[in-house]
Design a protein around this motif. Structure first.
Motif, PDB file in Angstrom:
ATOM      1  N   ALA A 144       0.836  -1.199   0.000  1.00 19.70           N
ATOM      2  CA  ALA A 144       0.000   0.000   0.000  1.00 19.70           C
ATOM      3  C   ALA A 144       0.870   1.248   0.000  1.00 19.70           C
ATOM      4  O   ALA A 144       1.556   1.531   0.978  1.00 19.70           O
ATOM      5  N   ALA A 145       0.851   1.993  -1.111  1.00 17.75           N
ATOM      6  CA  ALA A 145       1.501   3.300  -1.156  1.00 17.75           C
ATOM      7  C   ALA A 145       0.705   4.257  -0.271  1.00 17.75           C
ATOM      8  O   ALA A 145       1.260   5.090   0.448  1.00 17.75           O
ATOM      9  N   LYS A 146      -0.614   4.143  -0.343  1.00 16.63           N
ATOM     10  CA  LYS A 146      -1.592   4.767   0.547  1.00 16.63           C
ATOM     11  C   LYS A 146      -2.585   3.660   0.858  1.00 16.63           C
ATOM     12  O   LYS A 146      -2.603   2.638   0.175  1.00 16.63           O
ATOM     13  N   ARG A 147      -3.430   3.873   1.859  1.00 16.04           N
ATOM     14  CA  ARG A 147      -4.457   2.866   2.109  1.00 16.04           C
ATOM     15  C   ARG A 147      -5.181   2.572   0.805  1.00 16.04           C
ATOM     16  O   ARG A 147      -5.464   3.481   0.031  1.00 16.04           O
ATOM     17  N   PHE A 148      -5.463   1.297   0.560  1.00 14.69           N
ATOM     18  CA  PHE A 148      -6.216   0.991  -0.655  1.00 14.69           C
ATOM     19  C   PHE A 148      -7.099  -0.227  -0.465  1.00 14.69           C
ATOM     20  O   PHE A 148      -6.853  -1.068   0.389  1.00 14.69           O
ATOM     21  N   LYS A 149      -8.143  -0.257  -1.295  1.00 12.71           N
ATOM     22  CA  LYS A 149      -9.039  -1.411  -1.383  1.00 12.71           C
ATOM     23  C   LYS A 149      -8.958  -1.943  -2.799  1.00 12.71           C
ATOM     24  O   LYS A 149      -8.835  -1.171  -3.759  1.00 12.71           O
ATOM     25  N   MET A 150      -9.040  -3.264  -2.909  1.00 13.53           N
ATOM     26  CA  MET A 150      -8.999  -3.874  -4.235  1.00 13.53           C
ATOM     27  C   MET A 150      -9.925  -5.070  -4.266  1.00 13.53           C
ATOM     28  O   MET A 150     -10.256  -5.666  -3.243  1.00 13.53           O
ATOM     29  N   MET A 151     -10.332  -5.394  -5.495  1.00 15.61           N
ATOM     30  CA  MET A 151     -11.041  -6.640  -5.747  1.00 15.61           C
ATOM     31  C   MET A 151     -10.086  -7.517  -6.540  1.00 15.61           C
ATOM     32  O   MET A 151      -9.526  -7.079  -7.548  1.00 15.61           O
ATOM     33  N   LEU A 152      -9.876  -8.731  -6.072  1.00 13.63           N
ATOM     34  CA  LEU A 152      -8.985  -9.681  -6.709  1.00 13.63           C
ATOM     35  C   LEU A 152      -9.812 -10.814  -7.281  1.00 13.63           C
ATOM     36  O   LEU A 152     -10.538 -11.504  -6.551  1.00 13.63           O
ATOM     37  N   THR A 153      -9.725 -11.002  -8.601  1.00 15.39           N
ATOM     38  CA  THR A 153     -10.416 -12.109  -9.271  1.00 15.39           C
ATOM     39  C   THR A 153      -9.352 -13.078  -9.756  1.00 15.39           C
ATOM     40  O   THR A 153      -8.506 -12.708 -10.585  1.00 15.39           O
ATOM     41  N   MET A 154      -9.374 -14.298  -9.229  1.00 15.00           N
ATOM     42  CA  MET A 154      -8.380 -15.304  -9.611  1.00 15.00           C
ATOM     43  C   MET A 154      -9.055 -16.427 -10.366  1.00 15.00           C
ATOM     44  O   MET A 154     -10.063 -16.978  -9.910  1.00 15.00           O
ATOM     45  N   ILE A 155      -8.481 -16.759 -11.525  1.00  8.19           N
ATOM     46  CA  ILE A 155      -8.985 -17.841 -12.366  1.00  8.19           C
ATOM     47  C   ILE A 155      -7.865 -18.868 -12.531  1.00  8.19           C
ATOM     48  O   ILE A 155      -6.760 -18.521 -12.950  1.00  8.19           O
ATOM     49  N   ARG A 156      -8.165 -20.116 -12.196  1.00 12.32           N
ATOM     50  CA  ARG A 156      -7.141 -21.165 -12.268  1.00 12.32           C
ATOM     51  C   ARG A 156      -6.599 -21.298 -13.687  1.00 12.32           C
ATOM     52  O   ARG A 156      -7.361 -21.354 -14.652  1.00 12.32           O
ATOM     53  N   SER A 157      -5.282 -21.343 -13.804  1.00 10.45           N
ATOM     54  CA  SER A 157      -4.616 -21.501 -15.089  1.00 10.45           C
ATOM     55  C   SER A 157      -4.587 -22.973 -15.468  1.00 10.45           C
ATOM     56  O   SER A 157      -4.512 -23.845 -14.610  1.00 10.45           O
ATOM     57  N   GLU A 158      -4.622 -23.241 -16.761  1.00  7.98           N
ATOM     58  CA  GLU A 158      -4.565 -24.630 -17.222  1.00  7.98           C
ATOM     59  C   GLU A 158      -3.140 -25.134 -17.331  1.00  7.98           C
ATOM     60  O   GLU A 158      -2.917 -26.269 -17.691  1.00  7.98           O
ATOM     61  N   ASN A 159      -2.162 -24.300 -17.027  1.00  4.12           N
ATOM     62  CA  ASN A 159      -0.744 -24.698 -17.109  1.00  4.12           C
ATOM     63  C   ASN A 159      -0.381 -25.699 -16.045  1.00  4.12           C
ATOM     64  O   ASN A 159      -0.712 -25.667 -14.957  1.00  4.12           O
TER      65      ASN A 159
END
Length: 134
Positions: free
Chosen positions: A119-134
């Motif tokens: 965090a450079a400054k306070r922050f909020k994020m949404m993280l969307t993770m999709i499994r890779s086929e690798n």
């Protein structure tokens, strides 16, 4: 839904996250209803807070709130991960290259590539993770 609170221990070279039990809330409560993303999670002083909205075998959607100077140390994951900054500012390092992101911006972290967030400054994020086929 699950809310987790992480306290980042800066006393060691490798950041250690200590998970604290949070409130369990049903994600079904959000199905078919509109809501503001930033209102789904709150900051906690000196911590990283997470709240899982969707948790499936194919991937997850998780909200995070990082207090200033908090972060997640470098790691890899078997998921392609889309980070969407909802408010604040973050430094996101992917394979040794640091990217500065602010509100409204996104970046994709490729599966199996080392990455870290701070965090450079306070922050909020949404993280969307999709499994890779690798």
């Amino acid at each position: 839904m699950q809310t987790r609170h992480y306290t980042v221990n800066r006393s060691t070279e490798d950041d250690e996250r200590m998970e604290h039990d949070g409130n369990e809330r049903s994600s079904e409560r959000l199905f078919g209803k509109k809501t503001g993303l930033s209102s789904l999670i709150d900051y906690q002083e000196g911590s990283v807070v997470s709240r899982t909205l969707i948790d499936k075998e194919a991937g997850t959607v998780t909200m995070f709130a990082f207090d200033k100077e908090q972060g997640l140390s470098e790691h890899t994951a078997p998921y392609d991960a889309l980070v969407h900054i909802l408010e604040g500012e973050a430094d996101i390092t992917i394979s040794g290259k640091t990217h500065y992101l602010k509100e409204g911006e996104i970046i994709i972290m490729p599966a199996n590539q080392p990455h870290a967030l701070k965090a450079a400054k306070r922050f909020k994020m949404m993280l969307t993770m999709i499994r890779s086929e690798n």
